[in-house]
Design an enzyme around this catalytic site. Structure first.
Site, short mmCIF file in Angstrom:
data_model
loop_
_atom_site.label_atom_id
_atom_site.label_comp_id
_atom_site.label_asym_id
_atom_site.label_seq_id
_atom_site.Cartn_x
_atom_site.Cartn_y
_atom_site.Cartn_z
N GLU A 33 4.17 -12.15 4.12
CA GLU A 33 5.18 -11.24 4.65
C GLU A 33 5.42 -9.80 3.81
OE1 GLU A 33 8.87 -12.80 5.27
OE2 GLU A 33 9.20 -13.39 3.26
N ASP A 50 14.71 -6.41 -0.28
CA ASP A 50 13.83 -5.94 0.59
C ASP A 50 13.30 -4.43 0.21
OD1 ASP A 50 13.57 -8.46 1.74
OD2 ASP A 50 14.87 -7.89 3.40
#
Length: 483
Positions: free
Chosen positions: A222, A19
């Site tokens: 997302e 991420d």
């Protein structure tokens, strides 16, 4: 000044930081991400750590230490296993301090920590809230998740959040998913917390809205991230396909975003000859990341998966082509941040493989380990750690392929592999997946590490190396050496 070659993954092989949100502060690139535990039962079980590198030496990454612990958040649920610290993002405030925006499972809020330095010890600061003091996520809005924080040139501050997968009730924890793409909140830069406007929707389509639009097949899931290049806003996100990062563009940070294309897939899905995950060049899973510009070049940051499941994710980055305002999908490589092919001499660890699959191909991973049979995979010995022996490829069996891109082989004459295992056969080395062999290495059983070598017959200055085993049994592939 470049002191080291850069490889993928660019952090040490025992580090699991997915991420990634890269940011340049001064003359260094800082990466903020989640922190997986090797062989963890769930995502994001570690505390936040930070790594950085000089902008002109992207192979020389430095561990900045743990910058924030989960227990510092007053709302931290007692149980960590299902309530980890998820993907953060960082922005420098008008007061010169650095603000880390993050989501923690079990809270439904977006939390903020602050520090005087980009990679110092962050302290809890507060929760993003409406003017009445109620935290966002507490007024029946769609689920707040994966915050992306962005300060525009005019000093306005924007937060982007959202999660669109209705089929994940554990993560949603009673909240509803977004059906209209990512949410945008304009925040007050004087306190970095208070909502001035929002939530609003910026035009990046949800799954139902994407039908018969350019977003179809690449709708929002997302991983919100915003960047601005040459006056255009680039919203970066993970799609419902999960393995890919895509982007959308607008001349406004709050509306009108139009689909741009795929930035990267952690299975190279979307490139020529790779139409779907069944044909992916390595096992796939979710991904999350962003883009930075350095010295006129652009790089996309993302993550890959290891250990036969989704919760041992590692930081990756690739140079990406950018022309006339458009990004073109980057290919997964072993030399991502290197600025060109790796040298055709020296030893290389097998874990920098960018393609890896067996006779049965690849799969989209789950949280449960897939079976070993017939499948080579990346792993490490022992438990999660912060030093020690590196990753390697296990279970190189008949038909298994490990691919590495790219090398300057113009002066390379010999290749050897270091392996161990109960295998007997031939390891063919090729420059294309199904091409003619440029080397044939005979393999025999060995309980200890052993080196096998062969002459190599190729002279290109940008060549891939594909190792394909044909034979009985299997072996652990530790490294290879070019001479």
């Amino acid at each position: 000044m470049k002191t080291k070659q850069a490889v993928n993954p660019y952090m040490p092989s025992w580090e699991y930081v997915p991420d990634a949100e890269p940011h340049v502060v001064g003359d260094r690139v800082y990466v903020y991400g989640s922190h997986d535990i090797f062989n963890g039962l769930n995502f994001c079980l570690g505390d936040y750590v930070c790594w950085s590198a000089p902008v002109d030496d992207l192979g020389n990454w430095r561990y900045e230490g743990c910058i924030y612990k989960r227990e510092q958040d007053p709302a931290a649920p007692r149980i960590r296993l299902t309530n980890g610290l998820a993907a953060p993002d960082m922005v420098q405030g008008p007061d010169g301090r650095f603000y880390l925006y993050y989501f923690m499972g079990g809270t439904k809020m977006i939390s903020v920590a602050v520090c005087d330095e980009p990679a110092g010890k962050y302290e809890f600061y507060g929760y993003v809230k409406y003017s009445d003091g109620i935290a966002i996520g507490k007024k029946n809005e769609p689920f707040q998740f994966d915050p992306g924080i962005f300060m525009d040139d005019d000093g306005k501050l924007y937060l982007y959040t959202g999660f669109a997968l209705a089929g994940n009730p554990i993560l949603l924890d009673g909240s509803k998913p977004t059906e209209h793409g990512p949410m945008c909140f304009e925040l007050d830069p004087s306190d970095m917390l208070t909502v001035l406007n929002g939530p609003s929707y910026i035009g990046v389509a949800g799954e139902k809205e994407s039908i018969s639009t350019p977003y179809e097949g690449h709708s929002f899931l997302e991983a919100s991230s915003m960047r601005k290049f040459n006056g255009t806003y680039y919203f970066i996100y993970s799609t419902m396909n999960s393995h890919e990062l895509c982007y959308a563009t607008s001349d406004s940070p709050v509306k009108g975003f139009q689909y741009g294309g795929i930035l990267v897939s952690n299975g190279d899905v979307g490139l020529e000859g790779v139409p779907d995950v069944k044909h992916a060049r390595c096992n796939t899973g979710n991904t999350h990341g962003s883009i930075i510009e350095l010295n006129g070049k652009y790089f996309v940051f993302y993550h890959r998966h290891s250990n036969r499941k989704q919760s041992s994710r590692q930081a990756m980055a690739e140079e990406i082509r950018f022309e006339d305002g458009k990004f073109y999908q980057a290919e997964m490589t072993s030399c991502g941040l290197n600025g060109g092919p790796l040298e055709g001499k020296g030893s290389y660890p097998s874990y920098i493989a960018c393609n890896l699959y067996g006779k049965k191909g690849t799969r989209f991973l789950s949280m449960i380990k897939h079976p070993k049979k017939g499948c080579p995979y990346l792993t490490q010995d022992g438990k999660d750690r912060e030093s020690g022996p590196d990753q390697y490829i296990a279970n190189m069996c008949d038909g298994a392929l490990a691919g590495f891109k790219y090398f300057d082989l113009s002066e390379t004459k010999e290749i050897s592999v270091t392996i161990k295992g109960h295998a007997e056969g031939t390891l063919y080395v090729r420059t294309s997946e199904n091409g003619e062999a440029i080397a044939e290495i005979s393999i025999s059983p060995s309980k200890e590490l052993r080196e096998f070598s062969s002459d190599i017959h190729v002279s290109g200055n940008k060549e891939a190396l594909f190792f394909v085993f044909e034979g009985k049994g299997s072996f652990d592939f530790i490294s290879f050496t070019l001479k």
